[in-house]
Write a protein that holds these residues in place. Structure first.
Motif, PDB file in Angstrom:
ATOM      1  N   HIS A  62       0.813  -1.217   0.000  1.00  0.00           N
ATOM      2  CA  HIS A  62       0.000   0.000   0.000  1.00  0.00           C
ATOM      3  C   HIS A  62       0.852   1.276   0.000  1.00  0.00           C
ATOM      4  O   HIS A  62       0.388   2.333   0.431  1.00  0.00           O
ATOM      5  CB  HIS A  62      -0.957  -0.017   1.200  1.00  0.00           C
ATOM      6  CG  HIS A  62      -2.022  -1.039   1.052  1.00  0.00           C
ATOM      7  ND1 HIS A  62      -1.851  -2.350   1.438  1.00  0.00           N
ATOM      8  CD2 HIS A  62      -3.270  -0.968   0.522  1.00  0.00           C
ATOM      9  CE1 HIS A  62      -2.948  -3.038   1.163  1.00  0.00           C
ATOM     10  NE2 HIS A  62      -3.820  -2.227   0.605  1.00  0.00           N
ATOM     11  N   GLY A  63       2.084   1.163  -0.472  1.00  0.00           N
ATOM     12  CA  GLY A  63       2.930   2.348  -0.615  1.00  0.00           C
ATOM     13  C   GLY A  63       3.430   2.910   0.693  1.00  0.00           C
ATOM     14  O   GLY A  63       3.751   4.096   0.778  1.00  0.00           O
ATOM     15  N   ALA A  64       3.504   2.093   1.718  1.00  0.00           N
ATOM     16  CA  ALA A  64       3.996   2.530   3.029  1.00  0.00           C
ATOM     17  C   ALA A  64       5.246   1.714   3.354  1.00  0.00           C
ATOM     18  O   ALA A  64       5.581   0.761   2.650  1.00  0.00           O
ATOM     19  CB  ALA A  64       2.916   2.323   4.086  1.00  0.00           C
ATOM     20  N   LYS A  65       5.936   2.095   4.434  1.00  0.00           N
ATOM     21  CA  LYS A  65       7.157   1.362   4.793  1.00  0.00           C
ATOM     22  C   LYS A  65       7.383   1.409   6.295  1.00  0.00           C
ATOM     23  O   LYS A  65       6.917   2.320   6.988  1.00  0.00           O
ATOM     24  CB  LYS A  65       8.367   1.942   4.069  1.00  0.00           C
ATOM     25  CG  LYS A  65       8.633   3.401   4.403  1.00  0.00           C
ATOM     26  CD  LYS A  65       9.793   3.952   3.599  1.00  0.00           C
ATOM     27  CE  LYS A  65       9.979   5.416   3.944  1.00  0.00           C
ATOM     28  NZ  LYS A  65      11.040   6.038   3.233  1.00  0.00           N
ATOM     29  N   LEU A  66       8.102   0.396   6.778  1.00  0.00           N
ATOM     30  CA  LEU A  66       8.503   0.370   8.187  1.00  0.00           C
ATOM     31  C   LEU A  66       9.459   1.517   8.456  1.00  0.00           C
ATOM     32  O   LEU A  66      10.212   1.932   7.582  1.00  0.00           O
ATOM     33  CB  LEU A  66       9.203  -0.946   8.528  1.00  0.00           C
ATOM     34  CG  LEU A  66       8.347  -2.180   8.706  1.00  0.00           C
ATOM     35  CD1 LEU A  66       9.226  -3.389   9.017  1.00  0.00           C
ATOM     36  CD2 LEU A  66       7.332  -1.993   9.805  1.00  0.00           C
ATOM     37  N   ALA A  67       9.443   1.989   9.688  1.00  0.00           N
ATOM     38  CA  ALA A  67      10.352   3.055  10.107  1.00  0.00           C
ATOM     39  C   ALA A  67      11.245   2.524  11.224  1.00  0.00           C
ATOM     40  O   ALA A  67      10.908   1.539  11.885  1.00  0.00           O
ATOM     41  CB  ALA A  67       9.549   4.259  10.592  1.00  0.00           C
ATOM     42  N   GLU A  68      12.334   3.187  11.439  1.00  0.00           N
ATOM     43  CA  GLU A  68      13.240   2.823  12.528  1.00  0.00           C
ATOM     44  C   GLU A  68      12.550   3.101  13.865  1.00  0.00           C
ATOM     45  O   GLU A  68      11.793   4.067  13.989  1.00  0.00           O
ATOM     46  CB  GLU A  68      14.531   3.640  12.444  1.00  0.00           C
ATOM     47  CG  GLU A  68      15.386   3.321  11.237  1.00  0.00           C
ATOM     48  CD  GLU A  68      15.934   1.909  11.277  1.00  0.00           C
ATOM     49  OE1 GLU A  68      16.343   1.442  12.368  1.00  0.00           O
ATOM     50  OE2 GLU A  68      15.949   1.258  10.217  1.00  0.00           O
ATOM     51  N   PRO A  69      12.815   2.285  14.892  1.00  0.00           N
ATOM     52  CA  PRO A  69      12.221   2.528  16.216  1.00  0.00           C
ATOM     53  C   PRO A  69      12.541   3.940  16.717  1.00  0.00           C
ATOM     54  O   PRO A  69      13.680   4.392  16.645  1.00  0.00           O
ATOM     55  CB  PRO A  69      12.878   1.467  17.098  1.00  0.00           C
ATOM     56  CG  PRO A  69      13.242   0.364  16.150  1.00  0.00           C
ATOM     57  CD  PRO A  69      13.625   1.062  14.870  1.00  0.00           C
ATOM     58  N   GLY A  70      11.505   4.638  17.145  1.00  0.00           N
ATOM     59  CA  GLY A  70      11.658   5.996  17.667  1.00  0.00           C
ATOM     60  C   GLY A  70      11.487   7.087  16.626  1.00  0.00           C
ATOM     61  O   GLY A  70      11.274   8.242  16.964  1.00  0.00           O
ATOM     62  N   SER A  71      11.543   6.737  15.339  1.00  0.00           N
ATOM     63  CA  SER A  71      11.460   7.763  14.297  1.00  0.00           C
ATOM     64  C   SER A  71      10.037   8.259  14.055  1.00  0.00           C
ATOM     65  O   SER A  71       9.845   9.314  13.469  1.00  0.00           O
ATOM     66  CB  SER A  71      12.069   7.252  12.990  1.00  0.00           C
ATOM     67  OG  SER A  71      11.341   6.158  12.485  1.00  0.00           O
ATOM     68  N   VAL A  72       9.041   7.529  14.515  1.00  0.00           N
ATOM     69  CA  VAL A  72       7.640   7.936  14.387  1.00  0.00           C
ATOM     70  C   VAL A  72       7.038   8.227  15.762  1.00  0.00           C
ATOM     71  O   VAL A  72       6.285   9.178  15.931  1.00  0.00           O
ATOM     72  CB  VAL A  72       6.826   6.839  13.662  1.00  0.00           C
ATOM     73  CG1 VAL A  72       5.336   7.130  13.718  1.00  0.00           C
ATOM     74  CG2 VAL A  72       7.278   6.706  12.213  1.00  0.00           C
ATOM     75  N   LEU A  73       7.414   7.446  16.750  1.00  0.00           N
ATOM     76  CA  LEU A  73       6.832   7.542  18.088  1.00  0.00           C
ATOM     77  C   LEU A  73       6.973   8.937  18.695  1.00  0.00           C
ATOM     78  O   LEU A  73       6.068   9.404  19.391  1.00  0.00           O
ATOM     79  CB  LEU A  73       7.472   6.498  18.999  1.00  0.00           C
ATOM     80  CG  LEU A  73       6.801   6.253  20.344  1.00  0.00           C
ATOM     81  CD1 LEU A  73       5.359   5.806  20.163  1.00  0.00           C
ATOM     82  CD2 LEU A  73       7.573   5.216  21.127  1.00  0.00           C
ATOM     83  N   TRP A  74       8.050   9.629  18.396  1.00  0.00           N
ATOM     84  CA  TRP A  74       8.281  10.956  18.973  1.00  0.00           C
ATOM     85  C   TRP A  74       7.208  11.961  18.538  1.00  0.00           C
ATOM     86  O   TRP A  74       6.986  12.965  19.215  1.00  0.00           O
ATOM     87  CB  TRP A  74       9.669  11.488  18.585  1.00  0.00           C
ATOM     88  CG  TRP A  74       9.744  11.849  17.135  1.00  0.00           C
ATOM     89  CD1 TRP A  74      10.097  11.052  16.090  1.00  0.00           C
ATOM     90  CD2 TRP A  74       9.403  13.124  16.558  1.00  0.00           C
ATOM     91  NE1 TRP A  74      10.012  11.714  14.911  1.00  0.00           N
ATOM     92  CE2 TRP A  74       9.583  13.008  15.161  1.00  0.00           C
ATOM     93  CE3 TRP A  74       8.966  14.339  17.077  1.00  0.00           C
ATOM     94  CZ2 TRP A  74       9.339  14.054  14.282  1.00  0.00           C
ATOM     95  CZ3 TRP A  74       8.724  15.381  16.190  1.00  0.00           C
ATOM     96  CH2 TRP A  74       8.920  15.236  14.814  1.00  0.00           C
ATOM     97  N   ALA A  75       6.530  11.685  17.433  1.00  0.00           N
ATOM     98  CA  ALA A  75       5.529  12.612  16.902  1.00  0.00           C
ATOM     99  C   ALA A  75       4.162  12.446  17.569  1.00  0.00           C
ATOM    100  O   ALA A  75       3.201  13.100  17.182  1.00  0.00           O
ATOM    101  CB  ALA A  75       5.402  12.427  15.389  1.00  0.00           C
TER     102      ALA A  75
END
Length: 176
Positions: A62-75
């Motif tokens: 679906h055009g999405a990708k995994l992110a590194e731990p902490g790279s999304v959670l901070w938001a």
């Protein structure tokens, strides 16, 4: 039932937890969705590697990708809601349960096209039995085929938090 969880989901969770040798692990999967929107996925799994591989495939499709731990959670900021439950309205003692929820610090606007792609991604993710909650910081102008009395609100921007709980299928839509 108080949390509007379908019976089949409750039974599936009980069966999975009661299997011999079933050690369940909580996972927080961070990803970027269509348009670069932040997506948090909470899961409870008996096999971490299997769940991550399956979620990675759904994201990729679906055009999405995994992110590194902490790279999304901070938001996101985690908040708690206490809910009172009572089995009898005449009881003096009420039970309280605390519900944890992630709220975006920086909602991100999406185009209509990316919003529709995100919607399809969420629908695919909610089909996965091990996923518990999905949160996103997306907001976009929502166009739908709603009845006339509701369509007048379509010019407002929606912040979407897709909460699956054990229900696997209800979306929280908050008008802002």
């Amino acid at each position: 039932k108080e949390a509007n969880v379908p019976v089949d989901n409750i039974e599936r969770a009980i069966k999975k937890a009661s299997e011999p040798g079933a050690a369940l692990e909580e996972l927080m999967i961070e990803s970027y969705g269509p348009g670069g929107v932040a997506v948090l996925i909470e899961a409870v799994a008996d096999n971490k590697n299997r769940v991550i591989a399956e979620v990675k495939k759904i994201l990729s499709d679906h055009g999405a990708k995994l992110a590194e731990p902490g790279s999304v959670l901070w938001a996101f900021t985690q908040i708690s809601n206490s809910r009172e439950h009572s089995s009898n309205s005449h009881e003096q003692n009420a039970n309280f349960s605390e519900e944890q929820k992630w709220v975006p610090k920086f909602p991100q606007k999406l185009s209509q096209e990316d919003g529709e792609k995100l919607s399809r991604l969420i629908e695919a993710l909610e089909e996965h039995d091990d996923l518990q909650e999905i949160y996103t910081n997306a907001k976009w102008k929502f166009k739908s085929q709603m009845p006339n009395q509701i369509q007048n609100q379509n010019d407002k921007i929606l912040v979407l938090n897709f909460g699956l709980g054990l229900a696997f299928g209800f979306w929280h839509l908050d008008l802002i």
